[in-house]
Enzyme design. Structure first.
Site, mmCIF file in Angstrom:
data_model
loop_
_atom_site.group_PDB
_atom_site.id
_atom_site.type_symbol
_atom_site.label_atom_id
_atom_site.label_comp_id
_atom_site.label_asym_id
_atom_site.label_seq_id
_atom_site.Cartn_x
_atom_site.Cartn_y
_atom_site.Cartn_z
ATOM 1 C CG ASP A 270 -1.730 1.042 1.216
ATOM 2 O OD1 ASP A 270 -2.798 1.717 2.001
ATOM 3 O OD2 ASP A 270 -2.552 1.528 -0.073
ATOM 4 C CG ASP A 398 -8.220 1.166 5.047
ATOM 5 O OD1 ASP A 398 -8.809 1.817 4.083
ATOM 6 O OD2 ASP A 398 -7.286 1.085 4.654
#
Lengths: 480, 265
Positions: A270, A398
């Site tokens: 990420d 998330d």
């Protein structure tokens, strides 16, 4: 693959650039069919697009004023101060608007893990993690888990690149179909399994007809809410539920060491994908920006629905959007190169994209055409919107990874509730810090790394250090 | 019986904390953030203390049970000192945040006062400390078992619950007093808080002898509560006013001559 962006309204050089203090956390979404890993970096840019168009619709009352050079400086400063304050005010509220759904998702996952034994039972592994962890030596186990994590992360990278390619070549139907299939699978198949396991746990007698009716209703309403329109709370609830279901699948089918390694590697990925110039995420974002469009409204958790409320006024909004887009597009090519660097750290946060565009437009001197365009903007009937109603968006990936971390902690930790709670606090703090960093740096930042790092550190530290200490203290009933 | 014990002890231990959170903290985003931040700081302090204890235990690994208990005492004392240290660190962080909030606010005032932050941080330390002390015990109380079958006290659950409640309240009061002492640089206040915390923790070492541990701890809680009340600006007069539910006289006056409204307090 989560990105946060902060918006600040700026009034520069006679042109209104709007930053809306929405915080966007775009996230990679794993759409879980047995063979689909879908990282939704493009979601983020789509989301950004979506947000930008929403921003366009939600005009600041300041847009009414025209750009006169004498007032510009004071207005800029005043607006900047207001914006900074608004950002922080919104920041605190947005943090809470994110805390609540993340907490809910984690609560659902932990409650399921603690009560339904199906999700902690070892029933094989996914094909993406072919190496077993039931080995004889610790070294072998470590090697197998590293290989598993490597395979999984390569699958994710391949999927992301595939998505970028599909998006670049405008294969929108394929992407839509992919999304619909994966949400179908989640809403019908996985929830059916979940329901079955819950019934088994509580020994509830049930017939197939009732179950079919329940699952059918649940699934169809879910598809409508998520992909089309529906009450906001219902949509939010469905998104939380499918994130929880996805997280439970991960918790069940990923062996222990592999799971921790995958979490660590994914937060590194990420970070890299958001901050590196040649990351697929960034390319996706840039493509989406060039085309000025949104793509995936279905994979974002949104806390408000103002634009949907204004559905009836589609045409005026579209007109406004068109005129504003025209204004921006004119200036966009001029500043493309200048803003390459500024966009370098954009990671798919719609706010960020907003900001980039604003940065792009900012340094341009007010030209007669631009001033005319601004003054020609139709007066906004929506300007009376309460700015505090602007919402926060968070990508579902998330939710999923946070819940995987906390769920794994509650499933496998010897410290039990202490470890779970420590990981929970760590993740919330990571989220808070990421939003704070966003407000300070006003750049796109990945939201996974900080939370996952804190979560992992707290998991291992609490499980190995704190738990024996607290255990000894509790044994003697000593309090600290 | 199991569920009754669980719910009863949970309510005793966390009832006041839950009420305080729901009534005073939950509505304000900034206070919630301060709450979660405080929990984080406490956790870090606990982590370091556990690390220290772990190292000590490894180093003295061959010793018999008595030194183990001594090591536990050292570990607990270190934990208390580290908690107070991290409370001070949190104070510093909140001061910085307060400055930041003031600079970007419209009217030059922070949206949250230092006293509110002191209260929220104290409450957060209390809640997380209480949770970590008692949650596993509560989870065990749900299941089957007999308390004290090996000769320990049969009142384990209920005394744990009361101790946790006292600890939660104590942390809240210490937070208020501590921040106030740091703000006004009255370092004797700091010393008193640390001493009081050490004393409380030490008293729990007397534990199966509940008369000697629970009663003094509740007395300490009461005294600290009064001290915190006075520090926060409370007084007998305030209490009377609050209880009598009288409406406050509007003491602000419109100054027509200058067409200004005086600043609100």
């Amino acid at each position: 693959m989560t990105e946060l962006s902060a918006h600040l309204p700026q009034f520069q050089h006679g042109q209104l650039t709007e930053n809306f203090p929405d915080n966007h956390l775009s996230n990679t979404q794993e759409s879980m069919a047995s063979a689909l890993f879908n990282t939704d970096q493009n979601d983020s840019c789509e989301r950004r697009r979506h947000d930008n168009t929403e921003r366009r619709r939600n005009d600041n009352p300041d847009s009414e004023t025209n750009g006169q050079p004498q007032n510009i400086q004071q207005v800029v400063e005043q607006d900047e101060e207001e914006d900074e304050e608004l950002t922080l005010k919104y920041g605190a509220k947005h943090v809470i608007m994110l805390f609540v759904p993340v907490t809910l998702c984690m609560v659902v996952v932990v409650a399921t893990i603690k009560s339904v034994s199906f999700y902690t039972r070892k029933d094989g592994q996914l094909i993406y993690t072919p190496f077993t962890e039931e080995t004889e030596t610790v070294g072998q186990r470590a090697l197998n888990s590293i290989l598993n994590a490597a395979i999984m992360i390569s699958v994710i990278i391949v999927m992301t690149i595939l998505l970028v390619v599909l998006y670049k070549y405008r294969c929108y139907k394929v992407i839509h179909g992919w999304l619909i299939i994966s949400s179908l699978l989640l809403l019908f198949f996985f929830s059916f399994i979940y329901l079955g396991e819950v019934f088994k746990t509580y020994n509830v007698a049930m017939d197939y007809i009732t179950v079919a009716l329940m699952i059918w209703n649940f699934g169809v309403v879910g598809m409508i809410c998520i992909h089309w329109k529906g009450p906001l709370r219902l949509q939010q609830a469905y998104l939380i539920m499918i994130s929880a279901l996805m997280a439970l699948v991960f918790i069940k089918y990923l062996p222990e060491w592999t799971a921790w390694l995958i979490l660590a590697v994914i937060s590194v990925y990420d970070l890299v994908a958001v901050l590196c110039p040649k990351g697929p995420l960034r390319m996706l974002v840039e493509t989406a920006q060039e085309r000025n469009e949104t793509l995936f409204p279905a994979l974002i958790y949104s806390s408000t629905m103002i634009w949907l409320v204004n559905m009836a006024e589609e045409d005026p909004e579209a007109q406004r959007k068109a005129s504003k887009n025209a204004t921006y597009d004119k200036q966009a090519p001029a500043n493309q190169t200048r803003n390459e660097d500024a966009e370098a750290d954009d990671g798919g946060f719609s706010q960020e994209w907003q900001q980039q565009r604003d940065n792009r437009i900012g340094p341009i001197e007010s030209t007669p055409e631009s001033r005319a365009a601004v003054q020609a903007l139709p007066s906004n009937s929506q300007t009376s919107e309460d700015p505090e109603e602007r919402g926060v968006k968070l990508g579902l990936g998330d939710f999923i990874f946070y819940s995987v971390l906390v769920g794994k902690a509650s499933a496998t930790a010897s410290g039990d509730w202490n470890t779970t709670l420590a990981c929970f606090v760590a993740i919330l703090i990571g989220l808070c810090l990421t939003l704070l960093l966003l407000a300070i740096f006003k750049k796109a930042l990945p939201a996974l790394p900080i939370s996952i790092t804190f979560g992992l550190v707290f998991y291992f530290a609490t499980d190995n250090l704190v738990q024996p200490f607290m255990d000894q203290l509790a044994f003697h009933q000593f309090y600290i | 019986m199991a569920a009754a014990v669980f719910f009863g002890c949970a309510a005793i231990a966390f009832g006041p904390a839950l009420a305080l959170v729901l009534l005073t903290v939950a509505a304000e985003p900034l206070r919630v953030i301060v709450l979660v931040g405080g929990a984080f700081f406490w956790l870090v302090s606990l982590l370091l203390a556990s690390l220290l204890w772990f190292v000590l235990v490894r180093v003295g690994a061959q010793a018999e049970p008595r030194p183990q208990r001594g090591l536990l005492l050292v570990g607990a004392a270190a934990s208390v000192l580290l908690q107070e240290l991290f409370r001070f660190a949190y104070f510093k962080v909140l001061k910085k945040a307060d400055v930041g909030l003031v600079t970007i606010s419209e009217d030059g005032r922070s949206p949250i006062s230092l006293r509110q932050m002191a209260y929220a941080s104290g409450l957060s330390f209390g809640i997380i400390s209480g949770i970590f002390s008692v949650i596993n015990i509560l989870a065990d109380s749900m299941g089957p078992g007999i308390v004290g079958i090996h000769g320990d006290s049969p009142y384990y659950f209920i005394t744990s619950a009361f101790l946790t409640m006292a600890l939660v309240l104590l942390h809240t009061f210490w937070g208020i007093v501590f921040f106030d002492a740091c703000e006004r640089r009255r370092y004797w206040g700091l010393g008193l808080v640390v001493t009081s915390h050490l004393l409380t923790s030490g008293l729990t070492f007397l534990n199966p002898w509940y008369e000697a541990s629970l009663v003094p701890i509740f007395i300490i809680t009461l005294c600290t509560g009064l001290w915190a009340f006075v520090t926060a600006g409370g007084s007998f007069h305030n209490v009377l006013k609050c209880l009598s539910c009288k409406q406050e006289d509007d003491s602000t006056v419109m100054m027509y001559s200058a067409l200004q409204v005086p600043c609100e307090d």
